[in-house]
Design a protein around this motif. Sequence first.
Motif, PDB file in Angstrom:
ATOM      1  N   ARG A  56      -9.697  -1.552  -4.156  1.00  0.00           N
ATOM      2  CA  ARG A  56     -10.215  -0.320  -3.531  1.00  0.00           C
ATOM      3  C   ARG A  56      -9.287   0.858  -3.867  1.00  0.00           C
ATOM      4  N   HIS A  57      -9.763   2.061  -3.644  1.00  0.00           N
ATOM      5  CA  HIS A  57      -8.940   3.254  -3.635  1.00  0.00           C
ATOM      6  C   HIS A  57      -8.396   3.429  -2.211  1.00  0.00           C
ATOM      7  N   PHE A  58      -7.190   3.969  -2.082  1.00  0.00           N
ATOM      8  CA  PHE A  58      -6.690   4.269  -0.741  1.00  0.00           C
ATOM      9  C   PHE A  58      -6.671   5.779  -0.504  1.00  0.00           C
ATOM     10  N   TYR A  59      -6.889   6.124   0.731  1.00  0.00           N
ATOM     11  CA  TYR A  59      -6.951   7.532   1.138  1.00  0.00           C
ATOM     12  C   TYR A  59      -5.555   8.035   1.449  1.00  0.00           C
TER      13      TYR A  59
ATOM     14  N   ASP B 222      -0.739  15.412  -4.988  1.00  0.00           N
ATOM     15  CA  ASP B 222      -1.727  16.470  -4.720  1.00  0.00           C
ATOM     16  C   ASP B 222      -3.136  15.939  -4.545  1.00  0.00           C
ATOM     17  N   GLU B 223      -3.361  14.691  -4.930  1.00  0.00           N
ATOM     18  CA  GLU B 223      -4.720  14.171  -4.883  1.00  0.00           C
ATOM     19  C   GLU B 223      -5.018  13.517  -3.531  1.00  0.00           C
ATOM     20  N   THR B 224      -6.272  13.518  -3.158  1.00  0.00           N
ATOM     21  CA  THR B 224      -6.694  12.972  -1.869  1.00  0.00           C
ATOM     22  C   THR B 224      -6.739  11.445  -1.880  1.00  0.00           C
ATOM     23  N   TRP B 225      -7.057  10.866  -3.027  1.00  0.00           N
ATOM     24  CA  TRP B 225      -7.203   9.413  -3.135  1.00  0.00           C
ATOM     25  C   TRP B 225      -6.273   8.845  -4.203  1.00  0.00           C
TER      26      TRP B 225
ATOM     27  N   ASP C 203      -0.075  10.606  -7.637  1.00  0.00           N
ATOM     28  CA  ASP C 203      -0.028  12.063  -7.591  1.00  0.00           C
ATOM     29  C   ASP C 203      -0.118  12.576  -6.155  1.00  0.00           C
TER      30      ASP C 203
ATOM     31  N   LYS D  69      -5.763  14.969   2.391  1.00  0.00           N
ATOM     32  CA  LYS D  69      -5.773  16.218   1.642  1.00  0.00           C
ATOM     33  C   LYS D  69      -4.398  16.854   1.721  1.00  0.00           C
ATOM     34  N   LYS D  70      -4.073  17.566   0.641  1.00  0.00           N
ATOM     35  CA  LYS D  70      -2.743  18.154   0.521  1.00  0.00           C
ATOM     36  C   LYS D  70      -2.385  19.022   1.729  1.00  0.00           C
TER      37      LYS D  70
ATOM     38  N   LYS E 103      -6.155  14.688 -12.094  1.00  0.00           N
ATOM     39  CA  LYS E 103      -4.958  15.509 -12.236  1.00  0.00           C
ATOM     40  C   LYS E 103      -3.784  14.744 -11.636  1.00  0.00           C
ATOM     41  N   ILE E 104      -2.809  14.434 -12.433  1.00  0.00           N
ATOM     42  CA  ILE E 104      -1.665  13.651 -11.958  1.00  0.00           C
ATOM     43  C   ILE E 104      -0.374  14.391 -12.303  1.00  0.00           C
ATOM     44  N   LEU E 105       0.345  14.793 -11.265  1.00  0.00           N
ATOM     45  CA  LEU E 105       1.600  15.519 -11.435  1.00  0.00           C
ATOM     46  C   LEU E 105       2.752  14.521 -11.402  1.00  0.00           C
TER      47      LEU E 105
ATOM     48  N   ALA F  15      -3.917  19.213   4.576  1.00  0.00           N
ATOM     49  CA  ALA F  15      -4.557  18.770   5.824  1.00  0.00           C
ATOM     50  C   ALA F  15      -3.510  18.564   6.904  1.00  0.00           C
TER      51      ALA F  15
ATOM     52  N   ILE G 218       0.834  -1.201   0.000  1.00  0.00           N
ATOM     53  CA  ILE G 218       0.000   0.000   0.000  1.00  0.00           C
ATOM     54  C   ILE G 218       0.870   1.253   0.000  1.00  0.00           C
ATOM     55  N   ARG G 219       1.930   1.240   0.801  1.00  0.00           N
ATOM     56  CA  ARG G 219       2.783   2.432   0.838  1.00  0.00           C
ATOM     57  C   ARG G 219       3.482   2.666  -0.497  1.00  0.00           C
TER      58      ARG G 219
ATOM     59  N   LYS H 165      -9.120   1.540   4.177  1.00  0.00           N
ATOM     60  CA  LYS H 165      -8.566   2.349   3.097  1.00  0.00           C
ATOM     61  C   LYS H 165      -7.435   3.266   3.562  1.00  0.00           C
ATOM     62  N   THR H 166      -6.985   3.077   4.792  1.00  0.00           N
ATOM     63  CA  THR H 166      -5.792   3.774   5.270  1.00  0.00           C
ATOM     64  C   THR H 166      -4.893   2.720   5.927  1.00  0.00           C
ATOM     65  N   ILE H 167      -3.618   3.044   6.034  1.00  0.00           N
ATOM     66  CA  ILE H 167      -2.701   2.086   6.678  1.00  0.00           C
ATOM     67  C   ILE H 167      -3.168   1.797   8.109  1.00  0.00           C
TER      68      ILE H 167
END
Lengths: 317, 317, 317, 317, 317, 317
Positions: A308-311, A296-299, A294, A314-315, D24-26, A317, A286-287, B266-268
């Motif tokens: 699944r998507h991982f969280y 900058d993205e939250t997910w 990216d 927020k940039k 958006k992917i940087l 946060a 996962i890491r 969805k988080t570590i």
Amino acid sequence: MKKRFIADIKTGDRVNDIFVLSEKILSQKRDGNNFLNVVLSDKTGTLKGVMWDHVDQTAAGVTSGDFVHVNGGVSEYRGTLQVVIKKMEPCSPDRVDPSDFLPQTSRDIEGMFDRLVKITDSITTDHLKALIDAFLNDTEFVNKFKTAPAAKKMHHAYIGGLLEHTLSMVSLADKISGHYSGIDRDLLLTGTILHDVGKIDELEYQFNIDYSDKGRLLNHIVIGIKMVDDKLSGIEHFPEDQMLLLKHLMVSHHGTREFGSPEPPKTIEAVLLNYIDEIDSKVNAIRDFIASEDPDETWTSYHRLLERHFYKGKKNA
Amino acid sequence: MKKRFIADIKTGDRVNDIFVLSEKILSQKRDGNNFLNVVLSDKTGTLKGVMWDHVDQTAAGVTSGDFVHVNGGVSEYRGTLQVVIKKMEPCSPDRVDPSDFLPQTSRDIEGMFDRLVKITDSITTDHLKALIDAFLNDTEFVNKFKTAPAAKKMHHAYIGGLLEHTLSMVSLADKISGHYSGIDRDLLLTGTILHDVGKIDELEYQFNIDYSDKGRLLNHIVIGIKMVDDKLSGIEHFPEDQMLLLKHLMVSHHGTREFGSPEPPKTIEAVLLNYIDEIDSKVNAIRDFIASEDPDETWTSYHRLLERHFYKGKKNA
Amino acid sequence: MKKRFIADIKTGDRVNDIFVLSEKILSQKRDGNNFLNVVLSDKTGTLKGVMWDHVDQTAAGVTSGDFVHVNGGVSEYRGTLQVVIKKMEPCSPDRVDPSDFLPQTSRDIEGMFDRLVKITDSITTDHLKALIDAFLNDTEFVNKFKTAPAAKKMHHAYIGGLLEHTLSMVSLADKISGHYSGIDRDLLLTGTILHDVGKIDELEYQFNIDYSDKGRLLNHIVIGIKMVDDKLSGIEHFPEDQMLLLKHLMVSHHGTREFGSPEPPKTIEAVLLNYIDEIDSKVNAIRDFIASEDPDETWTSYHRLLERHFYKGKKNA
Amino acid sequence: MKKRFIADIKTGDRVNDIFVLSEKILSQKRDGNNFLNVVLSDKTGTLKGVMWDHVDQTAAGVTSGDFVHVNGGVSEYRGTLQVVIKKMEPCSPDRVDPSDFLPQTSRDIEGMFDRLVKITDSITTDHLKALIDAFLNDTEFVNKFKTAPAAKKMHHAYIGGLLEHTLSMVSLADKISGHYSGIDRDLLLTGTILHDVGKIDELEYQFNIDYSDKGRLLNHIVIGIKMVDDKLSGIEHFPEDQMLLLKHLMVSHHGTREFGSPEPPKTIEAVLLNYIDEIDSKVNAIRDFIASEDPDETWTSYHRLLERHFYKGKKNA
Amino acid sequence: MKKRFIADIKTGDRVNDIFVLSEKILSQKRDGNNFLNVVLSDKTGTLKGVMWDHVDQTAAGVTSGDFVHVNGGVSEYRGTLQVVIKKMEPCSPDRVDPSDFLPQTSRDIEGMFDRLVKITDSITTDHLKALIDAFLNDTEFVNKFKTAPAAKKMHHAYIGGLLEHTLSMVSLADKISGHYSGIDRDLLLTGTILHDVGKIDELEYQFNIDYSDKGRLLNHIVIGIKMVDDKLSGIEHFPEDQMLLLKHLMVSHHGTREFGSPEPPKTIEAVLLNYIDEIDSKVNAIRDFIASEDPDETWTSYHRLLERHFYKGKKNA
Amino acid sequence: MKKRFIADIKTGDRVNDIFVLSEKILSQKRDGNNFLNVVLSDKTGTLKGVMWDHVDQTAAGVTSGDFVHVNGGVSEYRGTLQVVIKKMEPCSPDRVDPSDFLPQTSRDIEGMFDRLVKITDSITTDHLKALIDAFLNDTEFVNKFKTAPAAKKMHHAYIGGLLEHTLSMVSLADKISGHYSGIDRDLLLTGTILHDVGKIDELEYQFNIDYSDKGRLLNHIVIGIKMVDDKLSGIEHFPEDQMLLLKHLMVSHHGTREFGSPEPPKTIEAVLLNYIDEIDSKVNAIRDFIASEDPDETWTSYHRLLERHFYKGKKNA
């Protein structure tokens, strides 16, 4: 020496460089002559190629997995870059820097190995210590063990990954064996160190990471058991009971038959080893996945195997 | 005061004692009159009973879950002991020692609670500490939290089991959060403490351990989220982001939808919480199972839920 | 010598006879003294027993799996026959006719073995023939191979069952390898003969059929691979490639991971071996099941593992 | 105002228009500088884009989900259209007509809402009516409820979809509750109206339909329960029993744990709600799928989630 | 005429009465003679029996499924009541009132049938009406259709159950086909009426409900399709297309392959039929289960097939 | 006559040739006019096409599955070759050589059929022989049976495949029925010959292989049973019992409900038929897959349906 990496190649480029020949497929044209489709790779990715002339001589001289020196021009075919190959010949591994072709652990391999050896010094059960020493004193084994990846994909899929994974698990096993009373710490640590040793032969990882014939036909659990049996044959008076329990740790470490263990864990130590393996492989997977996405993205994007998507947060946060 | 336990009752005995009325089933005889089948229990087991006369008055006065004073004679019916009940009437809980009816943790409840409180002192994130304190300062909550079992069966299924399970997990979470870099330790510990709080209302455990109506209809995850929401409403400026992540730990702690989590981790931190829960519940379940079996045998009998025999070791090994 | 079989015992009988002690469970009475629950067996069934006095000395002298001489009276408890045991002591296997305790193949063991040897004569690949010979010339192996059952339950679960199953499969493999072109017949036959050899140690079958410690901890696939490795170490120039393919037949013969094979079949020979095993074990299992049921009825009762009733046909059809 | 839709753009076009920035992917180039990959969307589809210069300032100013004004030229890369972006800047939602970006129900939203309100008038149980009114009198809720889609994909995945789905289900529930005796019609209708209210926060649907952070971390069941709890806190004397049964309808409406319900339906009303939800979502999903396919063909293409082709009928049949 | 029902029989009774011989198992004693185990049944339950003498003549004269006149005495064996049978002989069905042996719908069969006929009058598609009429004018079919149960267990498992289930489903289908536009109501109603007609031959229900040989070997879907084909052969110009769609409703009505449908539903009508069947069978199964349980308790016992407890509500709620 | 095959077409070519119109999708442009997307095929592959003008007349004249004469130019769109079609009109099958469009068995169809007929001569049970003869004397059936493929993909997916598969299975059934005692050889052989006859109507295979409407709606098992019923209606005194057992072989030959059999095999013959089908289809599928891959490589690529790589052996091994 490699001049340019696949990630930097674009349509119109001339290519004159070394790659790993990852796939080679010989097909027949309608006119009865052969042509060649290949996949080339280095540590930055893969590139398709096609060769129309001098195909039979070329194909006979190279096998998938070889280093090849390729000469050709890059065009686009059906939406993908493709080298139209003029010339391709085998390239001696001596002329190659393997680190151009394989990703590697970001940690210090020798430092990790020293830490592992140090932890094994705390194993006080004589026959278990003797077995571990038989492995650690086997130079050929140690060399492979230091470089092997822990998997082809998914987690610790890089040079040194097996050692990194094993060391992390041993350290976790050490912590958890102190948490519960009645755990056979020496057995658990020995089993943790040895549980994946079969991977040094299940995988091939000289130039690219892939399964070996042996790995695909026998599986690392069966390979590893044989390696332990070979070492055991040199140790006198290893208790039968302990031998069974140690092999059971290896046999059952995938947790269920569905995941490839012929028997499920039937001792507390085996249950723990399975969870420790799960934790360390999932956290690493996962890491690494989050790190590749990216910032900058939250997910993250969707992880196909973990479904699944991982969280990532927020940039700001 | 209880005089004799179910495990000691045999055919031909007279019974004049207090039990929990675990089940009560009113049926009609062919002649149109009712009769009553019951299951009685105490901490040593269960006993069937049947009542033929004065059934309607008796049935109207008692509900399953009540303490009852039972008078009757023991015979055998279809191969099982059965009390033919002459008289059965409700018995005030005041006249009863609850410890006669429920198994209890072998550890010191107050000692465990103090250790838990102490660990929470190391949580330095203000809003998380405030939330934990809101729970720990709520006497009604604390009283239930100290006595609740962690499950009806399977693991920690005894008075104090929830606290014992939570404390063990918090200690594991503490160790593992130090092993990997980048873990939000305060969030993981808070989530670990709160992940099962809904169980104090999902289960009933005054006289015997069973699911409550609320538990069967809503599940402890949904109940626990509401408890956290109630406490959150009293805390100012709890960050929205942290609130979601904390609730996510609760929502996902069963690991997969199949096991009752509406969303997977969805988080570590959520991935770790799920494994820590798995480890602690399985180790407890297996050790209790092994402890309940013949000490002289090498293997346990077959564990129906875990679908295997466990190895206990040879007696003189 | 055994005097009466369990199937003939009824309430009120005196028992003074030899049994296998299939289970032994020591429990504590409320007064602090121990009592003993046991299960006794012979080839006609099982019988529960309980012992109240002289328990500790008795329990210390016997282990589950032993022959025991039992003295006591038969009564009924909770609807089942039960021997109240006065005296129980170990009984030397010398004084016992094993055929009183274990079901046996209805075929001639020596005859079957001769037929198997004869078929192996048709294997013309030198190294494979050498390996088979290494097994067939190993008297200790041959003795176990002739007596081992093929399973604890389900199919060929009797003395000689492994040989009967193996011979039948080899004969099928012979037929099918001629049906398709391009099958490596020698490899398939060798793999068929060896695929279940691990069962001679996975199971114990001296007095009753049960899993051994080794079997439960390692599984017959892993055990069998080790047996082959031991024989291979005595054969020079066994081709590496052939060794992998042969072991692959063993590793994959259960067909899927769910059924205990670490890898699925990846060669035509391995695919065929899996189906031949399926056919022979299912046909034997269903025919034995049908044979054990009422000859006058059209259908068998429900087969729990195969999850269906089988059609036996109308009596006069 | 939008000038041209993605479906009309082709290689060689100049683009100077408003889109939703869906992804958006940087990423970093080998030279250490960043570049930007994006996905743009409007209601007619999606378009890839890449930006090479002024990347850092641009990336810092926009987040995925924003409206952006894009300036660039369209070329083809690896077989797909791609805008090479010269300039991209955030665009205020005020300057945008949301209907250019999101598909919408073909029905009249106000008309549907009026019909729903009318049906709720037939609920005669006071506390249930009070609860429904608390929602319907909450303008902020009603505004979201009228616009929310019922899903991201699959069924009713458009503005107004949640209302359309809810109204259709309520009408079905009305019919079916009259078919069987003993159904608590008011409870079933209330549960039907509220079962998916959590979706107004589980999804984001201002400019494109996607899961919110809250939705991905908590799931609409958990979110919806909280919304009901908030309304319940303002209603006096709501019977505890009814509160549990109502929440149970929400908790169990997905039918099984595998589909995300922490508990399966345990009342007839809950069983019915699950089937009504299944019927309405499947009918809508299949009809929308059929409507999107070639009218002249007899069969649809393969539906990946429902795993079959659907029969549309012969053209002239 | 039956004198006493199984539910009223107790240890020590003399039995001289008529039963259905539900099971008959002939076994051999060690002395070479046979004995007979039987299960007897009437509508109140089942009773085991054993016969020691005159076994061969007796066994030859009766088959499972027959009515038998039994003479013997009731004792208890291994915890269950058992008749030791002195005499057992076949009993002509003429001397028996079938209603003593089979449970029956609580509704009026003729009334239900009339309502079904009336609904079919609303089918206006000529060929579909002709097909339905072909069934309804077939007296032999109608007689079986009026008495057949809908299942052996689980739901509508009583005389008249198939008609009751079909009528309820037709009424639901009528309601739902009006709810959605574009439904082929006549096709859906015809398919609903015919979907389970194969059950009149899949089951046997003269004296007890069980599967027939045909039912176990072919399944009611395959049997029903043949019945429809037989009727179709008498109808001219039945459109091929409609014939396929109608049979598809039958083939797919179990919804998935796992549940026995060779193909899943591929039209909206087939999707609806599957759900209507699900709703009606589950509602009936759950309500019958709730009705069979203690009226004073809040929850039912555990339902093994549906894998949950159902909520019945508090007594005074 | 076909001039050039799809495998030989490249960008820039003019196309003026015959193809099968495999897919046809009519869509609307934003300007309200229609355009046409098609997939063309011949036995060497598939080719996409698009048509912009004269679309409505063209679309009305052709249906998917037709032969079409196509005139246009080949370009590349989104990375794939695409014909921009100027003119497309239906082409009479008379002007076409079907062997240009469908792959065919490499064996001699008439020779295979003769061998099958010869084997049926060994069936000595009169009514079974009569049934087989009824099929083999039906010219229309025989013509279809000789040309039908056994599947759309996966195994024997070519003209003559059904006959090849059936003949191979009959030969295996012959061998295996001699291996076990008590097998009804005539029944097994008859069932083997008939098990897949429904495929002659489940599939369409005039110009390309695809499912028919009947096949998708009813499944070949249901279709085949009807074909047998039609033949049975012409045979007098076919025993009811044998009819059920024969149909049961067809009904159950997929082995489990998950794989589409409404009932699992309940006789030894049915169990054998299922395995014989499994063996022959898997061996054919794997060998065809291996034959289609690069002869120089040791492993095949990944087989998506069988979920593994297959081992082909080292080139010079």
